[in-house]
Design an enzyme around this catalytic site. Structure first.
Site, PDB file in Angstrom:
ATOM      1  N   GLY A 211       0.799  -1.137   0.137  1.00 23.10           N
ATOM      2  CA  GLY A 211       0.123  -0.177  -0.053  1.00 23.10           C
ATOM      3  C   GLY A 211       0.905   1.068  -0.067  1.00 23.10           C
ATOM      4  O   GLY A 211       2.092   1.052  -0.481  1.00 23.10           O
ATOM      5  N   GLY A 231      -0.190   6.356 -11.859  1.00 26.09           N
ATOM      6  CA  GLY A 231      -1.339   6.296 -11.110  1.00 26.09           C
ATOM      7  C   GLY A 231      -2.118   7.767 -10.881  1.00 26.09           C
ATOM      8  O   GLY A 231      -2.122   8.436 -11.999  1.00 26.09           O
ATOM      9  N   SER A 232      -2.949   7.746  -9.913  1.00 24.94           N
ATOM     10  CA  SER A 232      -4.044   8.997  -9.968  1.00 24.94           C
ATOM     11  C   SER A 232      -3.174  10.357  -9.635  1.00 24.94           C
ATOM     12  O   SER A 232      -1.979  10.576  -9.050  1.00 24.94           O
ATOM     13  CB  SER A 232      -4.979   8.841  -8.775  1.00 24.94           C
ATOM     14  OG  SER A 232      -4.196   8.907  -7.322  1.00 24.94           O
ATOM     15  N   GLU A 253       3.082   9.521 -14.254  1.00 24.62           N
ATOM     16  CA  GLU A 253       2.083   9.148 -15.390  1.00 24.62           C
ATOM     17  C   GLU A 253       0.584   9.298 -14.846  1.00 24.62           C
ATOM     18  O   GLU A 253       0.409   8.414 -14.061  1.00 24.62           O
ATOM     19  CB  GLU A 253       2.318   8.115 -16.316  1.00 24.62           C
ATOM     20  CG  GLU A 253       3.554   7.876 -16.970  1.00 24.62           C
ATOM     21  CD  GLU A 253       3.487   8.964 -18.385  1.00 24.62           C
ATOM     22  OE1 GLU A 253       2.374   9.288 -18.649  1.00 24.62           O
ATOM     23  OE2 GLU A 253       4.588   9.086 -18.821  1.00 24.62           O
ATOM     24  N   LEU A 254      -0.054  10.191 -14.917  1.00 30.21           N
ATOM     25  CA  LEU A 254      -1.330  10.650 -13.901  1.00 30.21           C
ATOM     26  C   LEU A 254      -2.606  10.488 -14.558  1.00 30.21           C
ATOM     27  O   LEU A 254      -2.568   9.812 -15.649  1.00 30.21           O
ATOM     28  CB  LEU A 254      -0.811  11.740 -13.216  1.00 30.21           C
ATOM     29  CG  LEU A 254       0.409  11.893 -12.416  1.00 30.21           C
ATOM     30  CD1 LEU A 254       0.607  13.148 -12.080  1.00 30.21           C
ATOM     31  CD2 LEU A 254       0.618  10.758 -11.597  1.00 30.21           C
ATOM     32  N   GLY A 255      -3.626  10.942 -14.003  1.00 30.69           N
ATOM     33  CA  GLY A 255      -5.002  10.913 -14.475  1.00 30.69           C
ATOM     34  C   GLY A 255      -5.130  11.835 -15.779  1.00 30.69           C
ATOM     35  O   GLY A 255      -4.229  12.462 -16.324  1.00 30.69           O
ATOM     36  N   CYS A 287      -6.447   5.437 -18.178  1.00 27.06           N
ATOM     37  CA  CYS A 287      -6.157   6.741 -18.297  1.00 27.06           C
ATOM     38  C   CYS A 287      -6.698   7.677 -19.375  1.00 27.06           C
ATOM     39  O   CYS A 287      -6.782   8.764 -19.294  1.00 27.06           O
ATOM     40  CB  CYS A 287      -4.693   7.008 -18.080  1.00 27.06           C
ATOM     41  SG  CYS A 287      -3.793   6.046 -19.141  1.00 27.06           S
ATOM     42  N   GLU A 381     -12.211  13.199 -13.429  1.00 28.81           N
ATOM     43  CA  GLU A 381     -12.075  11.925 -14.219  1.00 28.81           C
ATOM     44  C   GLU A 381     -12.852  10.931 -13.441  1.00 28.81           C
ATOM     45  O   GLU A 381     -12.861  10.622 -12.412  1.00 28.81           O
ATOM     46  CB  GLU A 381     -10.570  11.654 -13.972  1.00 28.81           C
ATOM     47  CG  GLU A 381     -10.126  10.230 -14.527  1.00 28.81           C
ATOM     48  CD  GLU A 381      -8.835   9.729 -14.067  1.00 28.81           C
ATOM     49  OE1 GLU A 381      -8.188   9.746 -13.073  1.00 28.81           O
ATOM     50  OE2 GLU A 381      -8.033   9.121 -15.213  1.00 28.81           O
ATOM     51  N   PHE A 383     -13.176   7.674 -14.372  1.00 25.33           N
ATOM     52  CA  PHE A 383     -12.564   6.133 -14.502  1.00 25.33           C
ATOM     53  C   PHE A 383     -13.861   5.310 -14.437  1.00 25.33           C
ATOM     54  O   PHE A 383     -13.652   4.161 -13.826  1.00 25.33           O
ATOM     55  CB  PHE A 383     -11.631   5.991 -13.431  1.00 25.33           C
ATOM     56  CG  PHE A 383     -10.208   5.532 -13.592  1.00 25.33           C
ATOM     57  CD1 PHE A 383      -9.762   5.922 -14.879  1.00 25.33           C
ATOM     58  CD2 PHE A 383      -9.658   4.362 -13.104  1.00 25.33           C
ATOM     59  CE1 PHE A 383      -8.419   5.570 -15.477  1.00 25.33           C
ATOM     60  CE2 PHE A 383      -8.742   3.736 -13.466  1.00 25.33           C
ATOM     61  CZ  PHE A 383      -8.172   4.350 -14.650  1.00 25.33           C
TER      62      PHE A 383
HETATM   63  P1  NAD Z   1      -3.561   5.327  -7.167  1.00 25.44           P
HETATM   64  O1  NAD Z   1      -2.805   6.589  -7.309  1.00 25.44           O
HETATM   65  O2  NAD Z   1      -4.450   5.258  -5.997  1.00 25.44           O
HETATM   66  O3  NAD Z   1      -2.544   4.171  -7.049  1.00 25.44           O
HETATM   67  C1  NAD Z   1      -1.713   4.079  -7.964  1.00 25.44           C
HETATM   68  C2  NAD Z   1      -0.363   3.204  -7.133  1.00 25.44           C
HETATM   69  O4  NAD Z   1       0.045   4.103  -6.190  1.00 25.44           O
HETATM   70  C3  NAD Z   1      -0.910   1.951  -6.495  1.00 25.44           C
HETATM   71  O5  NAD Z   1       0.093   0.929  -6.574  1.00 25.44           O
HETATM   72  C4  NAD Z   1      -1.010   2.307  -5.036  1.00 25.44           C
HETATM   73  O6  NAD Z   1      -0.859   1.523  -3.906  1.00 25.44           O
HETATM   74  C5  NAD Z   1       0.395   3.446  -4.858  1.00 25.44           C
HETATM   75  N1  NAD Z   1       0.130   4.576  -3.909  1.00 25.44           N
HETATM   76  C6  NAD Z   1      -0.900   4.944  -3.228  1.00 25.44           C
HETATM   77  N2  NAD Z   1      -0.496   5.752  -2.124  1.00 25.44           N
HETATM   78  C7  NAD Z   1       0.709   6.158  -2.364  1.00 25.44           C
HETATM   79  C8  NAD Z   1       1.722   6.799  -1.696  1.00 25.44           C
HETATM   80  N3  NAD Z   1       1.094   7.696  -0.823  1.00 25.44           N
HETATM   81  N4  NAD Z   1       3.004   6.847  -2.123  1.00 25.44           N
HETATM   82  C9  NAD Z   1       3.550   5.933  -3.019  1.00 25.44           C
HETATM   83  N5  NAD Z   1       2.609   5.169  -3.831  1.00 25.44           N
HETATM   84  C10 NAD Z   1       1.206   5.208  -3.423  1.00 25.44           C
HETATM   85  O7  NAD Z   1      -4.356   5.040  -8.482  1.00 25.44           O
HETATM   86  P2  NAD Z   1      -5.484   4.043  -9.018  1.00 25.44           P
HETATM   87  O8  NAD Z   1      -6.616   4.541  -8.534  1.00 25.44           O
HETATM   88  O9  NAD Z   1      -4.911   2.645  -8.796  1.00 25.44           O
HETATM   89  O10 NAD Z   1      -5.344   4.059 -10.611  1.00 25.44           O
HETATM   90  C11 NAD Z   1      -6.250   4.835 -11.533  1.00 25.44           C
HETATM   91  C12 NAD Z   1      -5.538   6.226 -11.591  1.00 25.44           C
HETATM   92  O11 NAD Z   1      -4.333   5.889 -12.374  1.00 25.44           O
HETATM   93  C13 NAD Z   1      -6.376   6.992 -12.622  1.00 25.44           C
HETATM   94  O12 NAD Z   1      -6.242   8.466 -12.295  1.00 25.44           O
HETATM   95  C14 NAD Z   1      -5.798   6.832 -13.892  1.00 25.44           C
HETATM   96  O13 NAD Z   1      -5.915   7.729 -14.887  1.00 25.44           O
HETATM   97  C15 NAD Z   1      -4.174   6.898 -13.536  1.00 25.44           C
HETATM   98  N6  NAD Z   1      -3.475   6.232 -14.703  1.00 25.44           N
HETATM   99  C16 NAD Z   1      -2.676   6.930 -15.533  1.00 25.44           C
HETATM  100  C17 NAD Z   1      -1.979   6.387 -16.493  1.00 25.44           C
HETATM  101  C18 NAD Z   1      -0.762   7.116 -17.419  1.00 25.44           C
HETATM  102  O14 NAD Z   1      -0.198   6.384 -17.896  1.00 25.44           O
HETATM  103  N7  NAD Z   1      -1.099   8.298 -17.241  1.00 25.44           N
HETATM  104  C19 NAD Z   1      -2.269   4.865 -16.679  1.00 25.44           C
HETATM  105  C20 NAD Z   1      -3.093   4.311 -15.988  1.00 25.44           C
HETATM  106  C21 NAD Z   1      -3.677   4.700 -14.859  1.00 25.44           C
END
Ligand code: NAD
Length: 486
Positions: A211, A231-232, A253-255, A287, A381, A383
């Site tokens: 996590g 991630g987000s 690489e974000l949302g 994303c 977003e 999703f």
């Molecule tokens: P999230 O940000 O909640 O989680 C992503 C990862 O980060 C997970 O492995 C999670 O465990 C980890 N994480 C959570 N808190 C953390 C912290 N404080 N420090 C370090 N790591 C932490 O994202 P999600 O909800 O799982 O995924 C969906 C999001 O990802 C959407 O916003 C989507 O647009 C984005 N996304 C972006 C791309 C891209 O290439 N730009 C690709 C796919 C998904």
């Protein structure tokens, strides 16, 4: 043939110098379509990251010194292992992430391309000869960054992990990968098994599902020099802040909330099909999903009607057992977020033209008309499989609408005049733009990434990976030591 991924192999463990019990205990891996347990994953914490980083840093030295042929051979074999186990890997993606089989096959195919492209990366020229005003050789040499930390999300976990793992390894780095706890197999264990079968020396790849605490430990560990985070935007911002404090190179690489623009000269039938694919593919959990449909008012009535009809006939169900177009959302928290955004948008005055309902995690593809830009399903977003439609009157208004977003990932412009589309795309800031196609595309050779709140750092894909996963070193060489004035 024996299975590549046997749940009894990783049962409650993580991969760090073999399958080991982590400090954080273990949890079930749940199939979203059925609620069944697919196996158990270990949960890594700070102490597991600490051990993995030490092991990775030690192993990386010999790997960096290995020949490029040796590194390329491992990456090629990894691609072959994926090819040989294609069906099994696909089924894991289907069951663990809820992906429909067609997209799941695309994801596995992309993962193997990432390995083959990474293999080719290993033999790219490792630098440049620079001009110099001195009688000397002046070189830019690419050197491995060291240990790369990869943090990946749940939605397309195999691709979003391996797109960093493969090039980072090919370029002489070690990797500590932290996949999402909901998708540890597709996002991590499958990759550990692939590279183990491919003969990657022990210690170079660690897979630690965990996590936020494990992610934070990875970002702060002094031995981890580069962080590749997908991630987000909210979590990415926190990772970026923490990384800056620890003077890390952080690729984010974000949302996204990508616009799909339908101009008045577009073939409406094709545009509807593209728009439906862009918004409903993989339940909208991509994303690059088309999160905003901007449609010229002259074609908007027919577009909305056909899109709603299209959405209404798409089957939603268990992608492992039924022929469906959409599978389940990943879990209850995503469901309540998606449904909350849809219902609050309808409450704010939007017209629900299709969908807006769900059975368990199975959300109907949803079309919202009469949407204004401040409504929640448009401004955020989502999703989820939701297509909010906003109408515009001319090109300038389309540009203004598309540009008025904190995000800047993908863009689609659908038109009978490709050059008009290209001219409009030049005016809208995004990392990716597709003229006469929808927003969701990825290729292992293309530079992938967004601008503004969609991301910062290097691009992933093809030669961009050279910048992402190496450091540049300036080296000069002279035949003899020059004489200095004092
Ligand atoms: P999230 O940000 O909640 O989680 C992503 C990862 O980060 C997970 O492995 C999670 O465990 C980890 N994480 C959570 N808190 C953390 C912290 N404080 N420090 C370090 N790591 C932490 O994202 P999600 O909800 O799982 O995924 C969906 C999001 O990802 C959407 O916003 C989507 O647009 C984005 N996304 C972006 C791309 C891209 O290439 N730009 C690709 C796919 C998904």
């Amino acid at each position: 043939m024996t299975a590549l991924i046997d749940p009894s192999t990783f049962n409650g463990t993580v991969y760090s110098g073999g399958w080991v019990a982590p400090s954080g205990g273990d949890i079930p891996i749940i199939e979203p379509a059925t609620g069944d347990e697919l196996g158990r994953t270990g949960v890594a914490d700070e102490s597991d990251v600490d051990k993995a980083a030490a092991s990775a840093a030690a192993a990386q030295k010999d790997w960096a010194a290995a020949t490029f042929q040796d590194r390329a051979a491992v990456l090629r074999r990894a691609g072959t292992v994926i090819e040989q186990n294609f069906a099994e890997l696909t089924t894991w993606v289907v069951r663990e992430t809820g992906a429909v089989r067609g997209p799941a096959e695309f994801f596995v195919g992309l993962a193997l391309q990432e390995c083959y492209e990474a293999a080719a990366l290993a033999s790219q020229p490792p630098g440049q000869i620079l001009p110099t005003i001195q009688p000397r050789l002046s070189l830019l040499k690419r050197v491995p960054a060291g240990v790369v930390g990869v943090i990946s999300p749940f939605n397309v976990p195999l691709v979003l992990s391996i797109r960093s793992v493969a090039p980072a390894l090919a370029l002489g780095n070690a990797v500590v990968l932290k996949p999402d706890l909901r998708t540890p197999v597709s996002g991590g264990f499958s990759i550990a098994r692939v590279f183990s079968e491919a003969g990657l020396p022990e210690g170079l790849l660690h897979v630690l599902p965990g996590g936020a605490d494990a992610g934070t430990a990875l970002v702060t560990d002094p031995r981890v020099r580069v962080i590749s985070f997908t991630g987000s935007t909210a979590v990415g911002r926190a990772v970026g802040e923490l990384g800056a404090r620890h003077l890390k190179r952080v690729h984010l690489e974000l949302g996204g909330n990508s616009a799909l623009i339908v101009l008045d000269d577009a073939d409406v039938e094709r545009a509807v099909s593209a728009g439906a694919w862009g918004s409903f593919l993989h339940q909208g959990q991509v994303c690059m999903t088309a999160g905003r449909h901007l449609v010229h008012e002259r074609v908007a009535e027919s577009y909305v009607e056909a899109l709603a009809e299209h959405a209404g006939r798409l089957p939603v169900g268990n992608p492992n057992t039924d022929e469906v177009a959409l599978g389940p959302l990943i879990d209850e928290s995503q469901l309540s977020k998606v449904h909350g955004l849809v219902t609050s948008t309808v409450d704010a005055g939007a017209r629900l033209v299709s969908g807006g309902t769900h059975e368990g995690l199975f959300y109907r593809p949803t079309v919202l008309d009469q949407v204004s830009t401040d409504m929640p399903a448009y401004a955020n977003e989502v999703f989820g499989p939701v297509a909010p439609v906003v109408r515009f009157g001319d090109d300038d208004e389309a540009v203004a609408l598309a540009s008025a977003s904190e995000y800047g990932l993908s863009l689609s412009i659908l038109t009978g005049d490709a050059m008009r589309g290209l001219a409009l795309a030049e005016r809208i800031p995004t990392g990716i733009a597709h003229i006469n196609d929808q927003t969701v595309h990825d290729e292992a050779v293309a530079p992938f990434g967004g601008v503004a709140a969609s991301g910062t750092g290097a691009r992933f894909g093809g030669l961009s990976n050279l910048d992402a996963f190496t450091e540049s070193r300036w080296i000069t060489v002279r035949g003899e030591i020059p004489a200095y004035p004092f």
